[in-house]
Design a protein around this motif. Structure first.
Motif, PDB file in Angstrom:
ATOM      1  N   LEU A  23       0.817  -1.217   0.000  1.00  0.00           N
ATOM      2  CA  LEU A  23       0.000   0.000   0.000  1.00  0.00           C
ATOM      3  C   LEU A  23       0.852   1.270   0.000  1.00  0.00           C
ATOM      4  O   LEU A  23       0.321   2.370  -0.158  1.00  0.00           O
ATOM      5  N   LEU A  24       2.152   1.105   0.174  1.00  0.00           N
ATOM      6  CA  LEU A  24       3.043   2.265   0.257  1.00  0.00           C
ATOM      7  C   LEU A  24       3.564   2.656  -1.117  1.00  0.00           C
ATOM      8  O   LEU A  24       3.577   1.857  -2.049  1.00  0.00           O
ATOM      9  N   ASP A  25       4.015   3.912  -1.228  1.00  0.00           N
ATOM     10  CA  ASP A  25       4.604   4.345  -2.490  1.00  0.00           C
ATOM     11  C   ASP A  25       6.116   4.102  -2.449  1.00  0.00           C
ATOM     12  O   ASP A  25       6.675   3.780  -1.391  1.00  0.00           O
ATOM     13  N   SER A  54       4.527  -2.974  -7.607  1.00  0.00           N
ATOM     14  CA  SER A  54       3.191  -2.441  -7.344  1.00  0.00           C
ATOM     15  C   SER A  54       3.262  -0.968  -6.955  1.00  0.00           C
ATOM     16  O   SER A  54       2.449  -0.151  -7.402  1.00  0.00           O
ATOM     17  N   ALA A  55       4.247  -0.634  -6.129  1.00  0.00           N
ATOM     18  CA  ALA A  55       4.404   0.759  -5.697  1.00  0.00           C
ATOM     19  C   ALA A  55       4.711   1.665  -6.883  1.00  0.00           C
ATOM     20  O   ALA A  55       4.180   2.780  -6.982  1.00  0.00           O
ATOM     21  N   ARG A  56       5.548   1.194  -7.782  1.00  0.00           N
ATOM     22  CA  ARG A  56       5.881   1.990  -8.973  1.00  0.00           C
ATOM     23  C   ARG A  56       4.666   2.206  -9.869  1.00  0.00           C
ATOM     24  O   ARG A  56       4.428   3.312 -10.364  1.00  0.00           O
ATOM     25  N   MET A  57       3.907   1.138 -10.075  1.00  0.00           N
ATOM     26  CA  MET A  57       2.776   1.213 -10.994  1.00  0.00           C
ATOM     27  C   MET A  57       1.666   2.122 -10.474  1.00  0.00           C
ATOM     28  O   MET A  57       0.894   2.682 -11.250  1.00  0.00           O
ATOM     29  N   HIS A  58       1.583   2.269  -9.147  1.00  0.00           N
ATOM     30  CA  HIS A  58       0.547   3.118  -8.568  1.00  0.00           C
ATOM     31  C   HIS A  58       1.020   4.555  -8.358  1.00  0.00           C
ATOM     32  O   HIS A  58       0.261   5.388  -7.860  1.00  0.00           O
ATOM     33  N   TRP A  59       2.262   4.828  -8.723  1.00  0.00           N
ATOM     34  CA  TRP A  59       2.767   6.199  -8.616  1.00  0.00           C
ATOM     35  C   TRP A  59       2.051   7.078  -9.646  1.00  0.00           C
ATOM     36  O   TRP A  59       1.808   6.636 -10.766  1.00  0.00           O
TER      37      TRP A  59
END
Length: 239
Positions: A23-25, A54-59
């Protein structure tokens, strides 16, 4: 002496921990790696790769894909980490990433480690110049003023030395008459040429992404200023 109780973190199931960390960036994950040894070991482990991805893709605006030859954690550090020079002992800040060299290096360190095509023979008289076709040059990896002024191709000295060792090993196999050595060397050079092309193309994608990120940053800054001004007007009218 009071007995030390085991931490909640150490007892947490790994799948639950990964779910929370997901859930973190990227910047928050990088901060966690510097918190303590437990977080660092967890996030730098091979099975933590999906967390970083996942963190990269949600940035906001997404991010360029991680190259297959470096770790997700290292890639996140290059894209989102502190803009400090990678060289040990150097304290330079506000250092841009060079995406073909895959390093964040200040001007002083680049001047120390870069070798131009023009003086290559003088610096490495025993190395064949064809080695330079097997490694990426730094010119295509950054759009800073330092690189825009370069009229000759520049290469990282460590990359040159490492490639020279690999080439020497193939040549030694050929010299000793090892079966299939020549074909293996040709395949290696072909693969390296393709690798250099892919690194250069990927670097262009990364530099375009950086420019898009700068545009988003400025746009968000303008929106924040407008929001503050609007809040001030509302506050003044209510008085």
């Amino acid at each position: 002496m009071r007995e030390t109780k085991p931490s909640f973190f150490s007892e947490m199931p790994l799948d639950i921990l990964h779910l929370i960390l997901g859930l973190l960036d990227p910047r928050e994950l990088l901060s966690l790696t510097r918190t303590n040894r437990a977080f660092r070991q967890t996030l730098l482990a091979d099975n933590a790769r999906p967390i970083w991805k996942s963190a990269r893709m949600h940035w906001p605006g997404g991010s360029p894909d991680c190259p297959p030859d470096i770790s997700e954690a290292r890639w996140a550090d290059l894209l989102f980490g502190d803009a400090k020079c990678d060289m040990q002992g150097c304290k330079s800040e506000d250092v841009p990433v060079n995406f073909t060299l895959r390093r964040r290096v200040c001007r002083a360190c680049m001047k120390e480690h870069l070798v131009s095509k023009r003086i290559y023979r003088r610096v490495y008289p025993k190395y064949d110049k064809s080695i330079l076709y097997l490694i990426p040059s730094g010119n295509d990896g950054c759009r800073s003023q330092f690189w825009e002024r370069k009229r000759c191709e520049y290469y990282w000295d460590g990359d040159i030395q490492n490639m020279a060792k690999q080439v020497a090993n193939y040549q030694e196999d050929i010299k000793s008459g090892k079966a299939g050595a020549e074909d293996a060397f040709l395949s290696f050079k072909s693969a390296r040429t393709a690798y250099v092309e892919s690194v250069t193309e990927h670097a262009q994608v990364c530099m375009d992404w950086l420019e898009d990120q700068e545009y988003l940053r400025r746009k968000q800054a303008v929106l924040r200023i407008k929001a503050r001004r609007k809040a001030c007007v509302i506050f003044s009218n209510e008085r």
